[in-house]
Motif scaffolding. Structure first.
Motif, PDB file in Angstrom:
ATOM      1  N   ALA A 781      -4.795  -5.276   6.762  1.00 33.97           N
ATOM      2  CA  ALA A 781      -5.470  -4.179   7.435  1.00 33.97           C
ATOM      3  C   ALA A 781      -6.530  -3.607   6.507  1.00 33.97           C
ATOM      4  N   THR A 782      -7.201  -2.551   6.940  1.00 35.13           N
ATOM      5  CA  THR A 782      -8.267  -1.947   6.151  1.00 35.13           C
ATOM      6  C   THR A 782      -7.692  -1.400   4.855  1.00 35.13           C
ATOM      7  N   ARG A 783      -8.148  -2.004   3.714  1.00 34.96           N
ATOM      8  CA  ARG A 783      -7.695  -1.623   2.371  1.00 34.96           C
ATOM      9  C   ARG A 783      -6.165  -1.689   2.242  1.00 34.96           C
ATOM     10  N   TYR A 784      -5.583  -2.598   3.009  1.00 30.40           N
ATOM     11  CA  TYR A 784      -4.131  -2.765   2.953  1.00 30.40           C
ATOM     12  C   TYR A 784      -3.833  -4.253   3.095  1.00 30.40           C
ATOM     13  N   PHE A 785      -3.916  -4.953   1.982  1.00 29.24           N
ATOM     14  CA  PHE A 785      -3.651  -6.383   1.964  1.00 29.24           C
ATOM     15  C   PHE A 785      -3.398  -6.789   0.517  1.00 29.24           C
ATOM     16  N   GLY A 786      -3.029  -8.037   0.334  1.00 23.32           N
ATOM     17  CA  GLY A 786      -2.824  -8.563  -1.011  1.00 23.32           C
ATOM     18  C   GLY A 786      -1.720  -7.869  -1.778  1.00 23.32           C
ATOM     19  N   SER A 787      -1.963  -7.717  -3.094  1.00 21.59           N
ATOM     20  CA  SER A 787      -0.946  -7.147  -3.990  1.00 21.59           C
ATOM     21  C   SER A 787      -0.652  -5.687  -3.670  1.00 21.59           C
ATOM     22  N   TYR A 788      -1.676  -4.977  -3.208  1.00 22.82           N
ATOM     23  CA  TYR A 788      -1.467  -3.569  -2.878  1.00 22.82           C
ATOM     24  C   TYR A 788      -0.471  -3.446  -1.719  1.00 22.82           C
ATOM     25  N   ALA A 789      -0.627  -4.253  -0.706  1.00 17.49           N
ATOM     26  CA  ALA A 789       0.281  -4.219   0.430  1.00 17.49           C
ATOM     27  C   ALA A 789       1.666  -4.712   0.035  1.00 17.49           C
ATOM     28  N   THR A 790       1.731  -5.752  -0.827  1.00 19.17           N
ATOM     29  CA  THR A 790       3.025  -6.285  -1.254  1.00 19.17           C
ATOM     30  C   THR A 790       3.821  -5.226  -2.016  1.00 19.17           C
ATOM     31  N   ALA A 791       3.154  -4.539  -2.921  1.00 20.37           N
ATOM     32  CA  ALA A 791       3.835  -3.496  -3.696  1.00 20.37           C
ATOM     33  C   ALA A 791       4.321  -2.368  -2.791  1.00 20.37           C
ATOM     34  N   ASP A 792       3.519  -2.018  -1.800  1.00 23.16           N
ATOM     35  CA  ASP A 792       3.904  -0.944  -0.887  1.00 23.16           C
ATOM     36  C   ASP A 792       5.134  -1.329  -0.073  1.00 23.16           C
ATOM     37  N   LEU A 793       5.183  -2.581   0.377  1.00 21.34           N
ATOM     38  CA  LEU A 793       6.322  -3.022   1.183  1.00 21.34           C
ATOM     39  C   LEU A 793       7.614  -3.081   0.363  1.00 21.34           C
ATOM     40  N   LYS A 794       7.508  -3.533  -0.935  1.00 20.96           N
ATOM     41  CA  LYS A 794       8.698  -3.543  -1.791  1.00 20.96           C
ATOM     42  C   LYS A 794       9.241  -2.136  -1.983  1.00 20.96           C
ATOM     43  N   LYS A 795       8.343  -1.207  -2.134  1.00 13.10           N
ATOM     44  CA  LYS A 795       8.740   0.173  -2.342  1.00 13.10           C
ATOM     45  C   LYS A 795       9.428   0.729  -1.088  1.00 13.10           C
ATOM     46  N   ILE A 796       8.876   0.393   0.077  1.00 12.31           N
ATOM     47  CA  ILE A 796       9.454   0.879   1.338  1.00 12.31           C
ATOM     48  C   ILE A 796      10.831   0.267   1.571  1.00 12.31           C
ATOM     49  N   LYS A 797      10.988  -1.047   1.168  1.00 13.64           N
ATOM     50  CA  LYS A 797      12.264  -1.721   1.361  1.00 13.64           C
ATOM     51  C   LYS A 797      13.361  -1.053   0.518  1.00 13.64           C
ATOM     52  N   GLU A 798      13.037  -0.709  -0.704  1.00 14.85           N
ATOM     53  CA  GLU A 798      14.004  -0.025  -1.555  1.00 14.85           C
ATOM     54  C   GLU A 798      14.346   1.356  -1.003  1.00 14.85           C
ATOM     55  N   LYS A 799      13.346   2.029  -0.471  1.00 18.80           N
ATOM     56  CA  LYS A 799      13.566   3.363   0.091  1.00 18.80           C
ATOM     57  C   LYS A 799      14.491   3.300   1.308  1.00 18.80           C
TER      58      LYS A 799
END
Length: 852
Positions: A781-799
């Motif tokens: 998505a807009t400014r939401y892809f690659g490593s930035y998106a991967t890191a965000d999803l890992k963080k959400i999964k832990e949460k």
């Protein structure tokens, strides 16, 4: 939700107009199936039309049946269901005519009556009064009386149609005991309700003909007359006399029996016809004549005495005062020895001639009259009267006519085979003037009438009565025309006054109402077996029709309301910085095309195949939710009444309460543009399988899809993320349709969607919360892809894990390895799309067993 939906449906159904329902495609199909089932082989077309002017509820012309949606009977009901029952009853009535009514024979009956001939036979009198009445009726019919014949024809047509209507309705009710019978009976009840009680009819209507016909309608339709507020009266006695004919007509399969019964009823009603004719005659008299009568009536008896002395040549000049006392007598007290004024005023020569025509000598007649007349006249007038002849109308006139005919043509076998009316008319012309002519045709219609009040012309023979040398009062030609006009106006008023539903429903094409805007329903005789049963299922079919008509409107309104509610919920949630700035919108689809609805069966079949393969895994969980009872136990606290007589003593039972799974499930589907073809189809089947399983197990389930607007934006604040609500925790009738109609578009911002689903799950009271993600790739998505998106999803999964949400990600795309690195042990590898529903359901069952 269900109760709310039903209430909304009912409220919306109340707003439906009859036109919306009865001209809808579904209702036309219902009428087509009903007509095809009950009308027989003759019917070709069914016409639905609107008319408030023709007064017909329905009609048929042999091949077509017309149903007037705006008829008075149907319009009197308030509820659509009752209106539908009424229309179906009218359809059944008209189909009954198509099946059982002999229209040709009916025309023959009416034409014979118009021609002055009884058909099939003359009625049979049961006493002397009826013999006299029948003689008078025969006289009028033989002379084709222009006043009496139309009256008899109109009443005969009405009564015969009433008897035929009741007969065909009884036949249809016995053949089709479902909606046809229900509709016929509801129309009957309403028609009878419109007829006032007998006492009210008698107080508000001076016309006994109209009153008796209404009472006859009440009895024919309901089996009793509404006379609750009065004990008895003469009209009820007459009704009791005709009941046998009505009862016979209802059950007899022969139309001839009904026409003969109609003739019998007409004979019983002749006393009412006679009174009516006398009233019309008096209304048509010249005002000058009435004025001349008044001073003569006021003259003292002394002035009348010399003129009342018997004379062989000159008649008494003052005849009019003699009529006044008899006019005050009530019609029902007509004496059998009533005098005919024509006989009183005739000369001795005329009496001799009439006596010879009757096969008697003048001396014999005078001897009989001498014994009776003076006493009666003295009692009625209080003064001396000359000896006068006795009135021999009735069976005496009939015998006289036959005897005269025998004397004139004793060897004629053809005249003996003619009808009774023709025999009377075939007498000598001079006898016809005196006995069968116009005077005799309309004499003595009431106890206060006399021959001198009625002219010869009224009988229709076109000849004046021969003058006898004494003064008689006759109707002039102008008065005769007035009488005919008065009868025409009366018959018109009678038709308007009588119940409208007893009308001739078989009409000629020239008499049909305007049918330019009629809805034509073609009745097909093919595949008849497939349409059988519409009579029994019409109530259910109607409910479905009503539901289909309003469900789209209700669904649309409720969809808008749900979308607003969900949007408010979304707007009140807090998101992390990466997703807080993007626009978010909830979409809730609640209206579907017929094509989309037709897809459901195929998807449900695929889901059932998956459930069948997983039965061994799913059944223990499903059975665990139900309450179960063990029976035939040797020990226990409750007796098993089913096994109370067990000789082994296993007479106890034990009930185990069901165990509710304290869990809630959420399914999130990637709806981005890459989920195309088999991917989106597999996701639909998987979501539908999980949905059905959870609903059966009593587990709340939430199904959502997500994607972005698909445009390239420089700033995330310009991007919109769409969340598609396919199924909320509260079950909705359109949940399955929303799931199978999900579409793909745009890109995927998984982080925003997972946070949204987590917020909804955390609001639930269940202890165990399960979240399934179906995706084919990494976010883009807009400014939401690659490593930035991967890191965000890992963080959400832990949460999610920290908050007690069990998370499972099903990867079905080419970048499964990248997804595995993000979600770790929550990753599900779906190597085959066909395995997606099975793997997800197995995983759900595994997690649920762990919870329990």
């Amino acid at each position: 939700m269900k109760d709310t939906y039903r209430e909304r449906i009912k409220e919306e159904q109340k707003k439906l107009s009859p036109n919306q329902v009865f001209f809808s495609e579904g209702y036309r199909k219902l009428f087509r199936d009903l007509a095809n089932e009950v009308a027989g082989e003759k019917l070709e077309q069914l016409l639905l039309y609107q008319s408030t002017e023709d007064g017909l509820a329905g009609w048929n012309d042999g091949k077509r049946i017309g149903i007037n949606i705006d008829n008075l009977i149907t319009g009197s009901f308030l509820e659509l269901e009752q209106k539908s029952d009424s229309l179906i009853g009218i359809l059944g009535h008209e189909c009954g005519h198509a099946r059982f009514t002999d229209s040709v024979l009916r025309k023959v009956y009416v034409q014979n009556m118009q021609a002055g001939v009884w058909y099939p036979d003359a009625p049979e009198p049961e006493n002397k009064d009826e013999e006299k009445a029948l003689n008078e009726m025969d006289t009028c019919l033989a002379g084709k009386n222009p006043v009496v014949v139309p009256l008899l024809t109109e009443c005969a047509s009405y009564i015969s149609n009433l008897l035929n209507d009741v007969y065909i309705e009884e036949k249809m009710c016995s053949l089709f005991p479902g909606s046809i019978k229900k509709g016929i009976l509801i129309n009957r009840r309403r028609n009878v309700e419109w007829i006032p009680p007998l006492k009210e009819l008698l107080e508000g209507n001076s016309d006994p003909v109209s009153v008796f016909l209404k009472v006859l309608v009440q009895y024919a339709l309901r089996g009793y007359a509404n006379s609750w507020n009065m004990e008895s009266c003469e009209m009820l006695d007459t009704l009791n006399e005709v009941k046998q004919f009505v009862n016979l007509s209802v059950t007899a399969d022969s139309d001839l029996i009904r026409y003969q019964a109609t003739n019998q009823i007409l004979l019983k009603m002749w006393k009412y016809f006679r009174n009516l004719l006398e009233e019309l005659k008096q209304e048509c008299q010249e005002p000058e004549e009435n004025e001349e009568e008044r001073p003569q009536e006021e003259e003292p008896p002394e002035a009348e005495m010399p003129q009342e002395e018997p004379s062989e040549k000159e008649p008494p000049e003052e005849d009019e005062p003699q009529e006044e006392p008899s006019q005050k007598e009530p019609p029902q007290e007509e004496p059998k020895e009533e005098k005919s004024a024509g006989e009183e005023n005739s000369t001795e020569e005329d009496r001799k001639e009439a006596s010879q025509g009757e096969g008697k000598s003048v001396g014999e007649d005078e001897e009989e009259e001498t014994e009776e007349s003076p006493t009666e006249e003295t009692e009625s007038k209080g003064e001396a009267e000359p000896v006068k002849e006795r009135n021999t109308s009735g069976d005496n006139n009939r015998e006289a006519s036959k005897q005269t005919g025998d004397e004139e043509s004793p060897n004629s076998s053809e005249e003996e085979n003619k009808s009774e009316t023709v025999s009377e008319k075939a007498s000598s012309e001079e006898k016809s003037k005196e006995a069968v002519g116009g005077k005799e045709g309309l004499k003595d219609f009431s106890s206060d009438s006399s021959d001198e009040d009625l002219p010869t012309d009224v009988s229709g023979n076109g000849k004046d009565e021969a003058k006898t040398g004494k003064q008689t009062e006759e109707l002039t030609e102008e008065q005769l025309k007035k009488l005919e006009v008065a009868m025409g106006e009366y018959l018109k008023e009678l038709t308007e006054d009588l119940p409208k539903f007893i009308q001739e429903s078989e009409v000629d094409e020239t008499a049909l109402p305007e049918l330019e805007n009629a809805t034509v329903v073609q009745v097909s005789k093919e595949d008849k077996e497939e349409r059988e049963g519409a009579d029994e299922k019409s109530d259910l079919i109607l409910q479905k029709i009503l539901l289909d008509l309003v469900s789209e409107t209700v669904d649309q309104d409720m969809g808008v309301e749900a979308q607003i509610r969900l949007q408010e919920e979304l707007d009140g949630m807090e998101f992390e910085a990466a997703h807080n700035m993007v626009k978010k919108e909830v979409l809730y689809k609640n209206t579907f095309t017929e094509t989309e609805k037709s897809w459901l069966s195929a998807y449900e079949a695929s889901a059932r195949k998956v459930e069948k393969r997983l039965r061994t895994r799913l059944l223990p969980i499903l059975e665990n939710q139900k309450e179960r009872t063990e029976r035939r136990m040797y020990l226990g606290k409750k007796l098993d009444m089913r096994a109370i007589a067990d000789p082994g003593g296993a007479v106890y039972k034990r009930t185990f309460p069901g165990k509710k799974t304290d869990a809630v499930v959420c399914v999130l589907v990637d709806n981005s543009g890459s989920m195309i073809g088999h991917r989106i189809e597999a996701a639909k089947v998987a979501a539908l399988t999980l949905y059905d399983f959870c609903r059966q197990a009593g587990i709340p389930i939430l199904v959502y899809g997500h994607h972005t607007d698909g445009y390239d934006h420089r700033d995330p604040s310009e991007e919109t993320v769409y969340f598609h609500s396919y199924a909320e925790f509260e079950e909705d009738r359109n949940d399955r349709l929303r799931i199978i109609t999900m579409e793909n578009d745009g890109s995927n911002r998984d982080g925003a969607a997972l946070l949204f689903m987590a917020n909804k799950l955390l609001k639930r009271p269940e202890k165990q919360k399960l979240l399934f993600l179906i995706s084919d790739g990494l976010p883009n998505a807009t400014r939401y892809f690659g490593s930035y998106a991967t890191a965000d999803l890992k963080k959400i999964k832990e949460k999610l894990g920290k908050k007690g949400i069990l998370f499972q990600a099903a990867a079905i795309g080419w970048d499964k390895e990248a997804i595995r690195k993000i979600y770790g042990n929550a990753y599900l590898d779906i190597s085959s799309l066909e395995q997606l529903p099975i793997r997800l359901t197995k995983q759900l069952a595994k997690l649920l067993r762990r919870v329990n």
